[in-house]
Design a protein around this motif. Sequence first.
Motif, PDB file in Angstrom:
ATOM      1  N   ASP A 139       0.839  -1.200   0.000  1.00  0.00           N
ATOM      2  CA  ASP A 139       0.000   0.000   0.000  1.00  0.00           C
ATOM      3  C   ASP A 139       0.875   1.251   0.000  1.00  0.00           C
ATOM      4  O   ASP A 139       1.931   1.286   0.633  1.00  0.00           O
ATOM      5  N   TRP A 141       0.644   5.686   0.294  1.00  0.00           N
ATOM      6  CA  TRP A 141      -0.180   6.829   0.665  1.00  0.00           C
ATOM      7  C   TRP A 141       0.716   8.012   1.005  1.00  0.00           C
ATOM      8  O   TRP A 141       1.944   7.890   1.038  1.00  0.00           O
ATOM      9  N   ALA A 176      -2.952   9.133 -14.501  1.00  0.00           N
ATOM     10  CA  ALA A 176      -3.245   8.136 -13.474  1.00  0.00           C
ATOM     11  C   ALA A 176      -2.339   6.921 -13.649  1.00  0.00           C
ATOM     12  O   ALA A 176      -2.287   6.337 -14.742  1.00  0.00           O
ATOM     13  N   LYS A 178      -2.758   4.215 -11.823  1.00  0.00           N
ATOM     14  CA  LYS A 178      -3.667   3.093 -11.634  1.00  0.00           C
ATOM     15  C   LYS A 178      -5.049   3.669 -11.356  1.00  0.00           C
ATOM     16  O   LYS A 178      -5.208   4.890 -11.211  1.00  0.00           O
ATOM     17  N   GLU A 179      -6.037   2.803 -11.291  1.00  0.00           N
ATOM     18  CA  GLU A 179      -7.394   3.274 -11.030  1.00  0.00           C
ATOM     19  C   GLU A 179      -7.456   3.926  -9.649  1.00  0.00           C
ATOM     20  O   GLU A 179      -6.979   3.369  -8.654  1.00  0.00           O
ATOM     21  N   CYS A 180      -8.055   5.107  -9.607  1.00  0.00           N
ATOM     22  CA  CYS A 180      -8.081   5.852  -8.349  1.00  0.00           C
ATOM     23  C   CYS A 180      -9.117   6.962  -8.449  1.00  0.00           C
ATOM     24  O   CYS A 180      -9.824   7.082  -9.456  1.00  0.00           O
ATOM     25  N   GLN A 181      -9.179   7.754  -7.403  1.00  0.00           N
ATOM     26  CA  GLN A 181      -9.992   8.957  -7.387  1.00  0.00           C
ATOM     27  C   GLN A 181      -9.081  10.149  -7.143  1.00  0.00           C
ATOM     28  O   GLN A 181      -8.192  10.084  -6.291  1.00  0.00           O
ATOM     29  N   ASP A 182      -9.305  11.217  -7.915  1.00  0.00           N
ATOM     30  CA  ASP A 182      -8.466  12.397  -7.718  1.00  0.00           C
ATOM     31  C   ASP A 182      -8.959  13.183  -6.509  1.00  0.00           C
ATOM     32  O   ASP A 182      -9.870  12.759  -5.805  1.00  0.00           O
ATOM     33  N   THR A 190      -6.561   3.814 -15.273  1.00  0.00           N
ATOM     34  CA  THR A 190      -5.128   3.759 -15.547  1.00  0.00           C
ATOM     35  C   THR A 190      -4.804   4.377 -16.907  1.00  0.00           C
ATOM     36  O   THR A 190      -5.424   4.039 -17.915  1.00  0.00           O
ATOM     37  N   ARG A 205      -1.702  12.797  -5.672  1.00  0.00           N
ATOM     38  CA  ARG A 205      -1.686  11.586  -4.866  1.00  0.00           C
ATOM     39  C   ARG A 205      -0.664  10.602  -5.428  1.00  0.00           C
ATOM     40  O   ARG A 205      -0.188  10.760  -6.546  1.00  0.00           O
ATOM     41  N   CYS A 207      -1.042   7.759  -6.560  1.00  0.00           N
ATOM     42  CA  CYS A 207      -1.501   7.000  -7.722  1.00  0.00           C
ATOM     43  C   CYS A 207      -1.520   7.860  -8.978  1.00  0.00           C
ATOM     44  O   CYS A 207      -2.006   7.430 -10.013  1.00  0.00           O
TER      45      CYS A 207
END
Length: 219
Positions: A139, A141, A176, A178-182, A190, A205, A207
């Motif tokens: 992970d 962050w 991006a 990878k798949e994420c939320q801004d 992606t 972020r 990602c």
Amino acid sequence: MSEESIIRIPPYHYIHVLDQNTNIARVEIGPKTYIRQDNERVLFRPVCMVMVPPRHYCVIQNPVLRDDTRAVEFDNVGQAKLRHGDQEIRLTQDPFPLYPGEELQLNVRPLTVVLANTALHLKALLDFEDDSEKFVAGDEWLFEGPGTYIPRKEVEVVQTFQATVIRHNQAIRLRARKECQDREDHARVTGEEWLVKKVGAYLPRVCMKKSWMLWTLLS
């Protein structure tokens, strides 16, 4: 050291004494006057305990095993139990000695202060749970400032991010990873690219990847 029979240990100092009959080493803590027995050998002269002042930390390799009351556990022959191959981050506390087998892997140093508009890119090396939030190995962050980062043995600091300041008639282009939320809670897939035009400091972020600065006038 020389085989002295009487060793004076000052306050906040300690020595390791090896029992040559059992081949077990133990800690003797000052202040005291220690009288060496014929079957014993003092491994080194009195050394100062490890002192961690406020807002500092150190890293211990092969730390001793402790029970629920934080007392050191010993095996049936009187040797301190160690967590071999493990690490322990120790923050501000009373001065403490190193037990036989323990090593000061990272000397005492200040905690990392993360300034405003700055963030640490963190990555989990092991599974762990922190403040009811679960992390699994891999992970990633951000720890965003302002604040003081408290290190953990399960977490690696990958790099430090500085916020990009977006001025009027400017934007930054993001992609991006990878798949994420801004940060506007928009779902991104992606490889998707988009522009951020909002004036102010912006931290992407983990990602997301900042492709380049776009300085052209935006319509």
